[in-house]
Design an enzyme around this catalytic site. Sequence first.
Site, PDB file in Angstrom:
ATOM      1  N   ARG A  57       7.203 -33.718  10.580  1.00 51.45           N
ATOM      2  CA  ARG A  57       6.228 -33.695  11.345  1.00 51.45           C
ATOM      3  C   ARG A  57       5.522 -32.254  11.005  1.00 51.45           C
ATOM      4  NH1 ARG A  57      10.972 -32.143  13.585  1.00 51.45           N
ATOM      5  NH2 ARG A  57      10.916 -30.360  15.147  1.00 51.45           N
ATOM      6  N   HIS A  58       6.100 -31.463  10.592  1.00 51.94           N
ATOM      7  CA  HIS A  58       5.708 -30.144  10.067  1.00 51.94           C
ATOM      8  C   HIS A  58       4.625 -30.086   9.094  1.00 51.94           C
ATOM      9  CE1 HIS A  58       8.470 -28.449  12.989  1.00 51.94           C
ATOM     10  NE2 HIS A  58       9.292 -28.943  12.446  1.00 51.94           N
TER      11      HIS A  58
ATOM     12  N   CYS B 239       3.065  -3.249   4.134  1.00 51.86           N
ATOM     13  CA  CYS B 239       2.188  -2.016   4.549  1.00 51.86           C
ATOM     14  C   CYS B 239       2.954  -1.550   5.518  1.00 51.86           C
ATOM     15  CB  CYS B 239       0.833  -2.780   4.713  1.00 51.86           C
ATOM     16  SG  CYS B 239       0.572  -3.631   6.228  1.00 51.86           S
ATOM     17  N   GLY B 240       2.191  -0.486   6.400  1.00 57.94           N
ATOM     18  CA  GLY B 240       2.922  -0.068   7.549  1.00 57.94           C
ATOM     19  C   GLY B 240       3.442  -0.768   8.468  1.00 57.94           C
ATOM     20  N   THR B 241       2.450  -1.752   9.184  1.00 53.57           N
ATOM     21  CA  THR B 241       3.157  -2.990  10.295  1.00 53.57           C
ATOM     22  C   THR B 241       3.346  -4.321   9.568  1.00 53.57           C
ATOM     23  OG1 THR B 241       0.990  -3.332  10.579  1.00 53.57           O
ATOM     24  CG2 THR B 241       1.696  -1.476  11.744  1.00 53.57           C
ATOM     25  N   GLY B 242       2.561  -4.556   8.395  1.00 56.12           N
ATOM     26  CA  GLY B 242       2.887  -5.904   7.976  1.00 56.12           C
ATOM     27  C   GLY B 242       1.608  -6.651   8.404  1.00 56.12           C
TER      28      GLY B 242
ATOM     29  N   HIS C  59       8.938 -24.372   9.022  1.00 54.57           N
ATOM     30  CA  HIS C  59       8.027 -25.222  10.087  1.00 54.57           C
ATOM     31  C   HIS C  59       6.588 -24.917   9.463  1.00 54.57           C
ATOM     32  CE1 HIS C  59      10.498 -25.569  13.782  1.00 54.57           C
ATOM     33  NE2 HIS C  59      11.162 -26.162  12.794  1.00 54.57           N
ATOM     34  N   ASN C  60       6.191 -23.538   8.910  1.00 51.45           N
ATOM     35  CA  ASN C  60       4.830 -23.370   8.379  1.00 51.45           C
ATOM     36  C   ASN C  60       4.786 -23.456   6.870  1.00 51.45           C
ATOM     37  OD1 ASN C  60       5.374 -20.814  10.885  1.00 51.45           O
ATOM     38  ND2 ASN C  60       4.435 -22.471  11.462  1.00 51.45           N
TER      39      ASN C  60
ATOM     40  N   ASP D 291       0.882  -1.240  -0.089  1.00 58.73           N
ATOM     41  CA  ASP D 291       0.089   0.067   0.103  1.00 58.73           C
ATOM     42  C   ASP D 291       1.027   1.249   0.120  1.00 58.73           C
ATOM     43  OD1 ASP D 291       1.009   0.272   2.585  1.00 58.73           O
ATOM     44  OD2 ASP D 291      -1.058   0.197   3.635  1.00 58.73           O
ATOM     45  N   HIS D 292       0.487   2.395   0.158  1.00 57.87           N
ATOM     46  CA  HIS D 292       1.099   3.515   0.149  1.00 57.87           C
ATOM     47  C   HIS D 292       2.135   3.835   1.093  1.00 57.87           C
ATOM     48  CE1 HIS D 292      -2.390   4.284   2.659  1.00 57.87           C
ATOM     49  NE2 HIS D 292      -1.611   5.008   3.644  1.00 57.87           N
TER      50      HIS D 292
ATOM     51  N   ARG E  35       1.147 -30.682  10.587  1.00 61.75           N
ATOM     52  CA  ARG E  35       0.638 -29.591  11.234  1.00 61.75           C
ATOM     53  C   ARG E  35       0.268 -28.628  10.276  1.00 61.75           C
ATOM     54  NH1 ARG E  35       5.739 -30.003  15.272  1.00 61.75           N
ATOM     55  NH2 ARG E  35       5.119 -31.442  16.509  1.00 61.75           N
TER      56      ARG E  35
ATOM     57  N   ARG F 102       6.966   0.705   8.390  1.00 60.86           N
ATOM     58  CA  ARG F 102       7.207   1.743   9.523  1.00 60.86           C
ATOM     59  C   ARG F 102       7.650   1.027  10.891  1.00 60.86           C
ATOM     60  NH1 ARG F 102       0.782   3.720   8.748  1.00 60.86           N
ATOM     61  NH2 ARG F 102       1.530   5.376   6.884  1.00 60.86           N
TER      62      ARG F 102
HETATM   63  C1  RB5 Z   1      -2.106   2.389   6.392  1.00 63.76           C
HETATM   64  O1  RB5 Z   1      -2.156   3.880   7.137  1.00 63.76           O
HETATM   65  C2  RB5 Z   1      -1.678   1.542   7.318  1.00 63.76           C
HETATM   66  O2  RB5 Z   1      -2.928   1.340   8.358  1.00 63.76           O
HETATM   67  C3  RB5 Z   1      -1.271   0.111   6.728  1.00 63.76           C
HETATM   68  O3  RB5 Z   1      -0.403   0.447   6.030  1.00 63.76           O
HETATM   69  C4  RB5 Z   1      -1.100  -1.092   7.719  1.00 63.76           C
HETATM   70  O4  RB5 Z   1      -0.129  -0.623   8.520  1.00 63.76           O
HETATM   71  C5  RB5 Z   1      -2.346  -1.993   8.069  1.00 63.76           C
HETATM   72  O5  RB5 Z   1      -1.940  -2.724   8.902  1.00 63.76           O
END
Ligand code: RB5
Length: 148
Positions: A130-131, A63-66, A96-97, A7-8, A134, A107
């Site tokens: 074993r994985h 994204c900002g946090t993933g 494993h996954n 995203d942006h 699961r 961010r």
């Molecule tokens: C966008 O501001 C933010 O919410 C997005 O990038 C993301 O972090 C969402 O999980």
Amino acid sequence: MIAIGSDHAAAELRCTVRQYLEDQEIPFIDCGTDESPSDYPIIARKVCQMIQNGEADQGILLCGTGIGMSIAANKHRGIRAAACSEPYSAKFTRLHNDANVLCMGARVIGAGLAQQILDAFLFTEFEGGRHQRRVDLITEIEQTEAQK
Ligand code: RB5
């Protein structure tokens, strides 16, 4: 083939990922977006559908946090997305996954750490054994939920 998208909030990190994949000579398809603002679930859907269609083997979502990307991606059948902020988790989510989508937060981490996470994720194979049992149990949950 790797499908990538952001995203942006992670447009710059997507450029870093593009450069990394070019340097490693790993083929990729960029699902965007260059729009700002943008809605991360739309990009997650594009990347996950490419994996579901067999057009891509793995995905990278930024994204900002993933976290938003990982939540959206994990709603898709057959997708196992992991939000990683360090290489250890990226390595073990492959071992494993059998994770097929890596999510990272622009961010949260910088370009150098992102490259180490990419190394760990893209160059580690699923361990099986074993994985596999699961992972199959996760698939069973997915199938049961789809019938509700
Ligand atoms: C966008 O501001 C933010 O919410 C997005 O990038 C993301 O972090 C969402 O999980």
